[in-house]
Design a protein around this motif. Structure first.
Motif, PDB file in Angstrom:
ATOM      1  N   UNK A 179     -11.561  -6.561  -6.565  1.00 54.43           N
ATOM      2  CA  UNK A 179     -10.508  -6.945  -7.500  1.00 54.43           C
ATOM      3  C   UNK A 179      -9.249  -6.139  -7.197  1.00 54.43           C
ATOM      4  N   UNK A 180      -8.150  -6.542  -7.807  1.00 51.45           N
ATOM      5  CA  UNK A 180      -6.876  -5.837  -7.641  1.00 51.45           C
ATOM      6  C   UNK A 180      -6.889  -4.587  -8.512  1.00 51.45           C
ATOM      7  N   UNK A 181      -6.963  -3.428  -7.884  1.00 52.85           N
ATOM      8  CA  UNK A 181      -7.089  -2.186  -8.617  1.00 52.85           C
ATOM      9  C   UNK A 181      -5.936  -1.901  -9.560  1.00 52.85           C
ATOM     10  N   UNK A 230      -7.148  -5.630  -1.912  1.00 55.01           N
ATOM     11  CA  UNK A 230      -7.918  -5.358  -3.127  1.00 55.01           C
ATOM     12  C   UNK A 230      -8.913  -4.240  -2.858  1.00 55.01           C
ATOM     13  N   UNK A 231      -9.411  -3.649  -3.942  1.00 51.31           N
ATOM     14  CA  UNK A 231     -10.385  -2.586  -3.771  1.00 51.31           C
ATOM     15  C   UNK A 231     -11.784  -3.130  -3.996  1.00 51.31           C
ATOM     16  N   UNK A 232     -12.745  -2.459  -3.370  1.00 47.50           N
ATOM     17  CA  UNK A 232     -14.151  -2.825  -3.490  1.00 47.50           C
ATOM     18  C   UNK A 232     -14.881  -1.647  -4.124  1.00 47.50           C
ATOM     19  N   UNK A 233     -15.568  -1.916  -5.242  1.00 47.89           N
ATOM     20  CA  UNK A 233     -16.290  -0.877  -5.968  1.00 47.89           C
ATOM     21  C   UNK A 233     -17.678  -1.369  -6.356  1.00 47.89           C
ATOM     22  N   UNK A 234     -18.576  -0.428  -6.550  1.00 47.66           N
ATOM     23  CA  UNK A 234     -19.850  -0.769  -7.160  1.00 47.66           C
ATOM     24  C   UNK A 234     -19.582  -1.305  -8.564  1.00 47.66           C
ATOM     25  N   UNK A 235     -20.255  -2.377  -8.904  1.00 49.58           N
ATOM     26  CA  UNK A 235     -20.030  -2.980 -10.219  1.00 49.58           C
ATOM     27  C   UNK A 235     -20.319  -1.968 -11.342  1.00 49.58           C
ATOM     28  N   UNK A 236     -21.321  -1.168 -11.169  1.00 46.14           N
ATOM     29  CA  UNK A 236     -21.649  -0.182 -12.199  1.00 46.14           C
ATOM     30  C   UNK A 236     -20.589   0.921 -12.272  1.00 46.14           C
ATOM     31  N   UNK A 237     -19.980   1.251 -11.150  1.00 51.33           N
ATOM     32  CA  UNK A 237     -18.895   2.245 -11.183  1.00 51.33           C
ATOM     33  C   UNK A 237     -17.667   1.694 -11.912  1.00 51.33           C
ATOM     34  N   UNK A 238     -17.423   0.387 -11.751  1.00 49.13           N
ATOM     35  CA  UNK A 238     -16.308  -0.238 -12.484  1.00 49.13           C
ATOM     36  C   UNK A 238     -16.553  -0.100 -13.985  1.00 49.13           C
ATOM     37  N   UNK A 296     -14.171   3.968  -4.401  1.00 46.80           N
ATOM     38  CA  UNK A 296     -13.782   2.648  -3.919  1.00 46.80           C
ATOM     39  C   UNK A 296     -13.354   2.712  -2.464  1.00 46.80           C
ATOM     40  N   UNK A 297     -13.294   1.546  -1.851  1.00 47.35           N
ATOM     41  CA  UNK A 297     -12.699   1.375  -0.524  1.00 47.35           C
ATOM     42  C   UNK A 297     -11.888   0.094  -0.572  1.00 47.35           C
ATOM     43  N   UNK A 298     -11.102  -0.155   0.454  1.00 44.75           N
ATOM     44  CA  UNK A 298     -10.347  -1.403   0.515  1.00 44.75           C
ATOM     45  C   UNK A 298     -11.180  -2.453   1.236  1.00 44.75           C
ATOM     46  N   UNK A 299     -11.128  -3.661   0.723  1.00 43.15           N
ATOM     47  CA  UNK A 299     -12.008  -4.717   1.233  1.00 43.15           C
ATOM     48  C   UNK A 299     -11.590  -5.164   2.627  1.00 43.15           C
ATOM     49  N   UNK A 300     -12.547  -5.722   3.345  1.00 47.26           N
ATOM     50  CA  UNK A 300     -12.284  -6.280   4.669  1.00 47.26           C
ATOM     51  C   UNK A 300     -11.631  -7.653   4.549  1.00 47.26           C
ATOM     52  N   UNK A 301     -10.879  -8.028   5.565  1.00 45.38           N
ATOM     53  CA  UNK A 301     -10.397  -9.401   5.657  1.00 45.38           C
ATOM     54  C   UNK A 301     -11.583 -10.349   5.842  1.00 45.38           C
ATOM     55  N   UNK A 332     -12.461 -21.105  12.910  1.00 44.65           N
ATOM     56  CA  UNK A 332     -12.497 -19.902  12.086  1.00 44.65           C
ATOM     57  C   UNK A 332     -11.084 -19.593  11.606  1.00 44.65           C
ATOM     58  N   UNK A 333     -10.917 -19.467  10.312  1.00 51.84           N
ATOM     59  CA  UNK A 333      -9.630 -19.104   9.719  1.00 51.84           C
ATOM     60  C   UNK A 333      -9.720 -17.653   9.257  1.00 51.84           C
ATOM     61  N   UNK A 334      -8.968 -16.780   9.918  1.00 53.69           N
ATOM     62  CA  UNK A 334      -9.082 -15.346   9.678  1.00 53.69           C
ATOM     63  C   UNK A 334      -7.940 -14.842   8.803  1.00 53.69           C
ATOM     64  N   UNK A 335      -8.299 -14.207   7.707  1.00 54.20           N
ATOM     65  CA  UNK A 335      -7.300 -13.595   6.843  1.00 54.20           C
ATOM     66  C   UNK A 335      -6.601 -12.437   7.555  1.00 54.20           C
ATOM     67  N   UNK A 336      -5.385 -12.185   7.101  1.00 54.28           N
ATOM     68  CA  UNK A 336      -4.677 -10.975   7.524  1.00 54.28           C
ATOM     69  C   UNK A 336      -3.857 -10.504   6.318  1.00 54.28           C
ATOM     70  N   UNK A 337      -4.542  -9.922   5.347  1.00 55.04           N
ATOM     71  CA  UNK A 337      -3.905  -9.542   4.095  1.00 55.04           C
ATOM     72  C   UNK A 337      -3.030  -8.313   4.312  1.00 55.04           C
ATOM     73  N   UNK A 338      -1.752  -8.364   3.911  1.00 55.52           N
ATOM     74  CA  UNK A 338      -0.888  -7.187   4.040  1.00 55.52           C
ATOM     75  C   UNK A 338      -1.476  -5.994   3.292  1.00 55.52           C
ATOM     76  N   UNK A 339      -1.220  -4.794   3.809  1.00 55.83           N
ATOM     77  CA  UNK A 339      -1.823  -3.585   3.250  1.00 55.83           C
ATOM     78  C   UNK A 339      -1.525  -3.426   1.769  1.00 55.83           C
ATOM     79  N   UNK A 340      -0.293  -3.782   1.367  1.00 58.71           N
ATOM     80  CA  UNK A 340       0.089  -3.591  -0.025  1.00 58.71           C
ATOM     81  C   UNK A 340      -0.597  -4.574  -0.960  1.00 58.71           C
TER      82      UNK A 340
END
Length: 439
Positions: free
Chosen positions: A46-48, A91-99, A64-69, A80-88
């Protein structure tokens, strides 16, 4: 009495409770689970920055870490359509329980009370007003009930029809999902996060994400399915994904996710819906945490603006209007796209991938992207021309895309004329028109 109850422990409901408790309100959350059981045994994306909007500090860096494309594949796997999300925009990736731990700890620190292991059985009505909830431990009265009890909320689904609040979800409006973390049997150097649309000709998606110490698998369908379907899909995925092992490490459960337009009527006298109970997920990808946290701010602002403490549909209408202006209109548009996608045949989706109607830029969309502009922003003229030629080159695809365009125009026009103030007749007329767009 000026007590506020949050029915269910959804992210948005707890965030709203914290914002209100900080401003001196007496707020209690009633949740059926134990405190230590909050959150599924897997990660979420999600968007932190939504946490900051909801008045919380950003999570600790180690959480948390930042998610992969992502790389998207059509049914044939030819493109294959490959994302290239700008750094800014990552989104962040977290354990659901940590959220949950982060949100709950914040709420408790500002005075929110929690009643754990207390199931919410339904609403209490006095005349036309919601005046509390029935729980497994008795009746609880309140001046306002915030419904954060999820997709099948026992509050929303038992409200009287004259309030105009949809109780049930329709066909193709929820996603049945299996998710599990399996052992990782090979290293993946590129395309670590693969999303397969209509994999094996099935109406739905599957993903295989090669994480550092495991392989994350999700299988989603628009109809219920069981472990036979899961095992057959896992075996098919292993053919093209050698990283996917056979040992289930954790997860391995089914959940339901709303993938539809937001609830047309969010409020009533003494009642407001938020999060999955109000269908605030992004209809195309099913992520709703960020939207729920943003909506928490809007709801808290509307409650605090009601100096009379009436918490009526009239005073809570500010929340309804703010939500649709900021998020709801765009989510409803994306719901029209999702409706079109589920009408496609596998070969039609392959055609869309192979003829540039969808490209990698279009797939660079995340949980913080909530409007049609997310797909078309910055689109070059050459890409527009390619898309147009592709659409017009296939009669069936063209018919479905044109119908989708008509639906988007219709719902956009209706959300733009939401009544500026709540009056029962005009509000019911508006919500009926809105709901009719999606029949």
């Amino acid at each position: 009495m000026n007590r506020i109850i949050v029915a269910g422990g959804g992210h948005g409901g707890i965030a709203a409770a914290a914002l209100l408790a900080e401003r001196g309100y007496d707020v209690t959350v009633f949740e059926r689970n134990k405190r230590e059981e909050m959150g599924y045994d897997w990660t979420d994306i999600f968007a932190g920055k939504a946490m900051n909007i909801a008045g919380m500090e950003f999570p600790a860096k180690e959480k948390y870490c930042y998610k992969n494309n992502m790389t998207f594949y059509g049914p044939s796997l030819r493109v294959a359509l490959r994302q290239n999300v700008p750094a800014e925009q990552l989104e962040i990736q977290m354990e659901r329980r940590d959220i949950y731990n982060h949100i709950i700890s914040h709420a408790q620190s500002v005075g929110v009370k929690f009643e754990w292991e207390t199931a919410v059985d339904g609403p209490v009505m006095t005349g036309n007003r919601v005046t509390g909830i029935r729980t497994s431990k008795g009746v609880e009265s309140a001046s306002l009930v915030i419904d954060a009890a999820g997709l099948g909320s026992t509050v929303r689904t038992q409200l009287p029809p004259f309030l105009g609040i949809q109780s049930r979800v329709g066909a193709f409006e929820q996603f049945y999902v299996y998710r599990g973390f399996f052992n990782k049997t090979a290293e993946v150097l590129e395309d670590k996060y693969k999303v397969f649309i209509f994999h094996g000709g099935k109406l739905g998606i599957s993903w295989v994400a090669a994480e550092e110490n495991h392989t994350d698998v999700l299988i989603g369908r628009f109809e219920p399915f069981g472990m036979d379907e899961v095992n057959a899909t896992l075996n098919a995925l292993r053919v093209t994904n050698p990283c996917l092992g056979t040992q289930l490490l954790r997860g391995g459960r089914f959940v339901n996710i709303p993938v539809r337009q937001p609830l047309g009527m969010l409020v009533a006298d003494g009642y407001a819906a938020i999060g999955d109970s109000a269908f605030m997920t992004v209809p195309i990808i099913g992520s709703g945490i960020a939207n729920s946290l943003k909506a928490a701010r809007m709801l808290a602002d509307a409650v605090c603006a009601d100096a009379s403490g009436a918490y009526s549909a009239q005073t809570l209408w500010k929340y309804q209007r703010d939500f649709y202006k900021s998020l709801g209109n765009g989510l409803a548009q994306l719901a029209c796209i999702r409706r079109m996608l589920v009408t496609l045949e596998p070969q039609e989706l392959d055609y869309i991938f192979e003829h540039g109607i969808l490209n990698a830029d279009d797939m660079t969309i995340g949980a913080d992207s909530v409007n049609l502009g997310s797909f078309v922003k910055g689109t070059r003229f050459a890409d527009i021309k390619l898309k147009f030629n592709g659409v017009t080159g296939n009669r069936q695809v063209m018919k479905k895309v044109m119908r989708m365009g008509k639906e988007i125009a219709q719902v956009s026009a209706i959300t733009a004329v939401m009544p500026p103030r709540y009056e029962y007749t005009s509000a019911m007329k508006w919500v009926n028109s809105y709901n009719a767009c999606f029949k």
